[in-house]
Design an enzyme around this catalytic site. Structure first.
Site, PDB file in Angstrom:
ATOM      1  N   LYS A 152       2.601   7.694   3.693  1.00  0.00           N
ATOM      2  CA  LYS A 152       2.435   6.260   3.928  1.00  0.00           C
ATOM      3  C   LYS A 152       2.054   5.942   5.368  1.00  0.00           C
ATOM      4  O   LYS A 152       2.304   4.836   5.853  1.00  0.00           O
ATOM      5  CB  LYS A 152       3.724   5.517   3.561  1.00  0.00           C
ATOM      6  CG  LYS A 152       3.942   5.360   2.062  1.00  0.00           C
ATOM      7  CD  LYS A 152       5.039   4.344   1.813  1.00  0.00           C
ATOM      8  CE  LYS A 152       5.222   4.084   0.333  1.00  0.00           C
ATOM      9  NZ  LYS A 152       6.188   3.016   0.064  1.00  0.00           N
ATOM     10  N   PRO A 198       0.818  -1.202   0.000  1.00  0.00           N
ATOM     11  CA  PRO A 198       0.000   0.000   0.000  1.00  0.00           C
ATOM     12  C   PRO A 198       0.861   1.265   0.000  1.00  0.00           C
ATOM     13  O   PRO A 198       1.833   1.369   0.745  1.00  0.00           O
ATOM     14  CB  PRO A 198      -0.809  -0.126   1.300  1.00  0.00           C
ATOM     15  CG  PRO A 198      -0.820  -1.598   1.596  1.00  0.00           C
ATOM     16  CD  PRO A 198       0.496  -2.102   1.120  1.00  0.00           C
ATOM     17  N   GLU A 199       0.510   2.221  -0.865  1.00  0.00           N
ATOM     18  CA  GLU A 199       1.258   3.470  -0.967  1.00  0.00           C
ATOM     19  C   GLU A 199       0.357   4.633  -0.574  1.00  0.00           C
ATOM     20  O   GLU A 199      -0.739   4.419  -0.047  1.00  0.00           O
ATOM     21  CB  GLU A 199       1.825   3.600  -2.379  1.00  0.00           C
ATOM     22  CG  GLU A 199       2.697   2.407  -2.755  1.00  0.00           C
ATOM     23  CD  GLU A 199       3.316   2.476  -4.134  1.00  0.00           C
ATOM     24  OE1 GLU A 199       3.340   3.566  -4.743  1.00  0.00           O
ATOM     25  OE2 GLU A 199       3.785   1.423  -4.627  1.00  0.00           O
TER      26      GLU A 199
END
Length: 370
Positions: free
Chosen positions: A54, A2-3
């Site tokens: 993030k 996930p970014e």
């Protein structure tokens, strides 16, 4: 992994699904998680979320009159490779729900769960953003741009641009798939020196004769690299759904897969950077490409950007890289020692040595000669 867009989408999910819900009781942690316990208990509280790069901050806010009296508590989450939030019935928790927040009775109990299959995610009960992370590329664009251009003397910009883009001190929210998509759109070789690429942006100034609307139009039509670091994540957010996801074939990720132009796509080449992470690109890799690195080209559409690509999302330690090289060297040596015309697959299927070893063991035990 996930970014920035995925963390932002996760914060939107939490705010939308938890709006109007009243949570109560203790925060429950799974027995297998190595993350810290969350010292919070309240008879009634609300949950809200905000993302920055993030990281995602979850805030637990007690309602007036809730017992015991206490201040709001914030938790900062980093999702690792597979973290996400899900809302589920309390009696049907999803697998790998390592932190659970339960709604208060009398309504049917629900649980907001932090789900993390690979357990690389982390939460911090102190509630502070991780020190050293730069401004968010998505929500703090002007600060982000200024932070990069003011610090081009930093040694991080001696490295290839593909590696610099993963430095969260300057590009907070950019990850593996985003860097590939951004560089591909501008046709920038991934192993061009970062400072060479970015110094040119210090000199670019819009003509003072242009009106504000003309300047905005010019930026949208010809965005530079730093502008794309903001605009490309924004596109992913506008797709909705979950953005980049770990599950192949799930409908929620169909729009994201259709949006990709470079990352893991057929016809694109790939190389590993010095951290062992795969960068996808087209054309010349650039002057700082790793020596001896062999570019691989994806040939077919049979394999969607999935597990084999996402494995590269985890930076390899120096020990892992050394072990991999050692294993390859050992494999090459073993292959050279095989008789001509005998394949490795054939040797694996023929357990001659194993049978001989077992026989030796039995004969030695009985004392009989061979």
């Amino acid at each position: 992994m996930p970014e920035g867009p995925e963390l932002h989408l996760a914060s939107c999910f939490v705010n939308e699904t938890c709006k109007g819900l009243v949570f109560g009781g203790c925060v429950e942690k799974s027995s297998v998680s190595r993350n810290p316990e969350v010292p919070f208990e309240s008879s009634a509280y609300h949950i809200s979320a905000v993302a920055r790069g993030k990281e995602l901050r979850l805030t637990l806010s007690p309602l007036p009159g809730a017992q015991p009296p206490q201040k709001p508590l914030s938790l900062v989450f980093r999702f690792g490779m597979s973290g996400s939030f899900q809302l589920a019935p309390a009696d049907a928790l999803p697998p790998h729900a390592h932190l659970r927040f339960y709604t208060a009775p009398p309504a049917p109990r629900l649980a907001l769960c932090f789900v993390d299959i690979r357990r690389f995610g982390h939460w911090d009960p102190e509630g502070e953003w991780q020190p050293g992370r730069g401004p968010c590329v998505l929500l703090e664009y002007e600060r982000f741009r200024d932070n990069v251009l003011r610090n081009l003397s930093d040694k991080a910009f001696d490295r290839p641009i593909c590696e610099a883009l993963l430095d969260q001190r300057f590009f907070n929210g950019i990850g593996n798939y985003l860097r590939a998509e951004i560089l591909y759109r501008l046709k920038i070789p991934p192993f061009e020196k970062a400072r060479t690429v970015l110094e040119a942006l210090q000199q670019s100034r819009p003509s003072p004769e242009l009106t504000l609307s003309q300047k905005i139009k010019a930026k949208l039509q010809n965005p530079d690299l730093l502008e794309l670091c903001h605009l490309v994540p924004k596109e992913v957010v506008q797709l909705g759904g979950k953005g980049y996801g770990p599950e192949r074939g799930e409908e929620d990720f169909a729009a994201f897969r259709a949006w990709l132009q470079c990352y893991g796509m057929p016809g694109m080449s790939s190389l590993r950077d010095r951290h062992g992470r795969t960068i996808w690109f087209q054309g010349d890799p650039g002057p700082l490409a790793p020596k001896g690195g062999r570019s691989r080209k994806k040939k077919s559409k049979e394999t969607q950007p999935g597990a084999e690509v996402r494995k590269e999302d985890l930076p390899l330690s120096s020990k892992t890289i050394s072990r991999t090289r050692r294993d390859r060297k050992h494999a090459s040596k073993s292959k050279a020692q095989q008789s001509e015309g005998t394949s490795l697959q054939q040797n694996q299927e023929t357990p001659t040595a194993l049978k001989k070893g077992k026989r030796r063991g039995r004969l030695a035990a009985t004392g009989r000669p061979f």
